[in-house]
Design a protein around this motif. Structure first.
Motif, mmCIF file in Angstrom:
data_model
loop_
_atom_site.group_PDB
_atom_site.id
_atom_site.type_symbol
_atom_site.label_atom_id
_atom_site.label_comp_id
_atom_site.label_asym_id
_atom_site.label_seq_id
_atom_site.Cartn_x
_atom_site.Cartn_y
_atom_site.Cartn_z
ATOM 1 N N SER A 105 0.866 -1.185 0.000
ATOM 2 C CA SER A 105 0.000 0.000 0.000
ATOM 3 C C SER A 105 0.899 1.230 0.000
ATOM 4 N N GLY A 106 0.321 2.359 -0.385
ATOM 5 C CA GLY A 106 1.086 3.599 -0.419
ATOM 6 C C GLY A 106 1.974 3.674 -1.639
ATOM 7 N N GLY A 107 3.032 4.446 -1.529
ATOM 8 C CA GLY A 107 3.891 4.663 -2.690
ATOM 9 C C GLY A 107 3.111 5.355 -3.794
ATOM 10 N N ASP A 108 3.493 5.087 -5.033
ATOM 11 C CA ASP A 108 2.773 5.699 -6.149
ATOM 12 C C ASP A 108 1.804 4.728 -6.818
ATOM 13 N N GLY A 109 1.608 3.540 -6.211
ATOM 14 C CA GLY A 109 0.673 2.560 -6.762
ATOM 15 C C GLY A 109 1.303 1.594 -7.744
ATOM 16 N N THR A 110 2.548 1.829 -8.122
ATOM 17 C CA THR A 110 3.290 0.913 -8.985
ATOM 18 C C THR A 110 4.370 0.263 -8.126
ATOM 19 N N TYR A 111 4.387 -1.075 -8.106
ATOM 20 C CA TYR A 111 5.272 -1.782 -7.179
ATOM 21 C C TYR A 111 6.179 -2.762 -7.911
ATOM 22 N N THR A 112 7.385 -2.922 -7.374
ATOM 23 C CA THR A 112 8.265 -4.011 -7.792
ATOM 24 C C THR A 112 8.515 -4.875 -6.564
ATOM 25 N N TYR A 113 8.749 -6.160 -6.821
ATOM 26 C CA TYR A 113 8.871 -7.139 -5.741
ATOM 27 C C TYR A 113 10.159 -7.932 -5.904
ATOM 28 N N LEU A 114 10.761 -8.280 -4.778
ATOM 29 C CA LEU A 114 11.878 -9.211 -4.758
ATOM 30 C C LEU A 114 11.670 -10.155 -3.573
ATOM 31 N N TRP A 115 11.487 -11.435 -3.876
ATOM 32 C CA TRP A 115 11.363 -12.477 -2.859
ATOM 33 C C TRP A 115 12.723 -13.144 -2.703
ATOM 34 N N GLN A 116 13.115 -13.381 -1.438
ATOM 35 C CA GLN A 116 14.362 -14.077 -1.155
ATOM 36 C C GLN A 116 14.090 -15.189 -0.150
ATOM 37 N N TYR A 117 14.896 -16.269 -0.260
ATOM 38 C CA TYR A 117 14.722 -17.463 0.549
ATOM 39 C C TYR A 117 16.058 -17.852 1.162
ATOM 40 N N LYS A 118 16.005 -18.378 2.387
ATOM 41 C CA LYS A 118 17.184 -19.022 2.973
ATOM 42 C C LYS A 118 16.722 -20.040 3.998
ATOM 43 N N LYS A 119 17.461 -21.137 4.103
ATOM 44 C CA LYS A 119 17.179 -22.113 5.143
ATOM 45 C C LYS A 119 17.544 -21.483 6.475
ATOM 46 N N THR A 120 16.719 -21.732 7.482
ATOM 47 C CA THR A 120 16.993 -21.179 8.805
ATOM 48 C C THR A 120 18.367 -21.654 9.268
ATOM 49 N N GLY A 121 19.162 -20.738 9.784
ATOM 50 C CA GLY A 121 20.519 -21.034 10.223
ATOM 51 C C GLY A 121 21.560 -20.638 9.195
ATOM 52 N N SER A 122 21.164 -20.487 7.943
ATOM 53 C CA SER A 122 22.075 -20.066 6.892
ATOM 54 C C SER A 122 22.152 -18.538 6.885
ATOM 55 N N THR A 123 23.208 -18.021 6.327
ATOM 56 C CA THR A 123 23.327 -16.564 6.155
ATOM 57 C C THR A 123 23.172 -16.161 4.692
ATOM 58 N N LEU A 124 23.001 -17.138 3.796
ATOM 59 C CA LEU A 124 22.941 -16.880 2.364
ATOM 60 C C LEU A 124 21.495 -16.760 1.887
ATOM 61 N N TRP A 125 21.120 -15.546 1.435
ATOM 62 C CA TRP A 125 19.799 -15.314 0.855
ATOM 63 C C TRP A 125 19.884 -15.573 -0.643
ATOM 64 N N THR A 126 18.870 -16.235 -1.184
ATOM 65 C CA THR A 126 18.794 -16.512 -2.617
ATOM 66 C C THR A 126 17.580 -15.802 -3.194
ATOM 67 N N ASN A 127 17.774 -15.034 -4.275
ATOM 68 C CA ASN A 127 16.650 -14.400 -4.962
ATOM 69 C C ASN A 127 15.828 -15.490 -5.637
ATOM 70 N N VAL A 128 14.509 -15.507 -5.353
ATOM 71 C CA VAL A 128 13.673 -16.593 -5.875
ATOM 72 C C VAL A 128 12.435 -16.121 -6.633
ATOM 73 N N GLY A 129 12.130 -14.826 -6.650
ATOM 74 C CA GLY A 129 10.948 -14.385 -7.381
ATOM 75 C C GLY A 129 10.829 -12.880 -7.433
ATOM 76 N N THR A 130 10.077 -12.390 -8.457
ATOM 77 C CA THR A 130 9.864 -10.957 -8.625
ATOM 78 C C THR A 130 8.393 -10.614 -8.853
#
Length: 134
Positions: free
Chosen positions: A68-93
């Motif tokens: 919500s908010g902003g200018d109504g146009t949004y971009t998304y970045l989903w990231q995943y990591k196994k709990t305990g790991s420090t490495l985030w992996t980009n998995v979706g937009t």
């Protein structure tokens, strides 16, 4: 004593339109944008994630970004990591993300709009066959 006149004196003021560029046609009012700067005030950007916080091993979950908010146009970045790991992996937009897992994991969403970004995250637990979380 003054004699009454048979016809009243009428004075007419006539404004000639002899100047260059003038006419006797009506003139449309100017739009506000012609004379004033246009300003868009955006509501502060916000977002939250909806979806399961627990899955069975191998079960597919789907999570949805709710901005919500902003200018109504949004971009998304989903990231995943196994709990305990420090490495985030980009998995979706896209505005949704789906996955199956056999281990507990963290999911992070970054939503951007109008030059601002917000980051939200959840942990999704996946219990093992014994009922405890992995």
């Amino acid at each position: 004593m003054m004699a009454k006149r048979a016809f009243p004196i009428v004075t007419t003021l006539f404004l000639g339109l002899a100047l260059a560029g003038c006419s006797d046609q009506p003139v449309a009012p100017r739009a506000a944008a012609d004379s004033e700067a246009s300003h868009t005030v955006s509501e502060a950007l916000n977002a939250y994630i909806t979806g399961p916080t627990q899955l069975l091993s191998g079960q597919v979950g789907t999570w949805t970004a709710n901005p919500s908010g902003g200018d109504g146009t949004y971009t998304y970045l989903w990231q995943y990591k196994k709990t305990g790991s420090t490495l985030w992996t980009n998995v979706g937009t896209g505005s949704t993300y789906s996955r199956a897992s056999n281990a507990t994991f963290d999911l992070k969403l970054t939503v951007s709009s109008a030059g601002s970004s917000v980051v939200r995250g959840i942990q999704v637990t996946v219990p093992d066959a014994c009922g405890s979380t992995c």
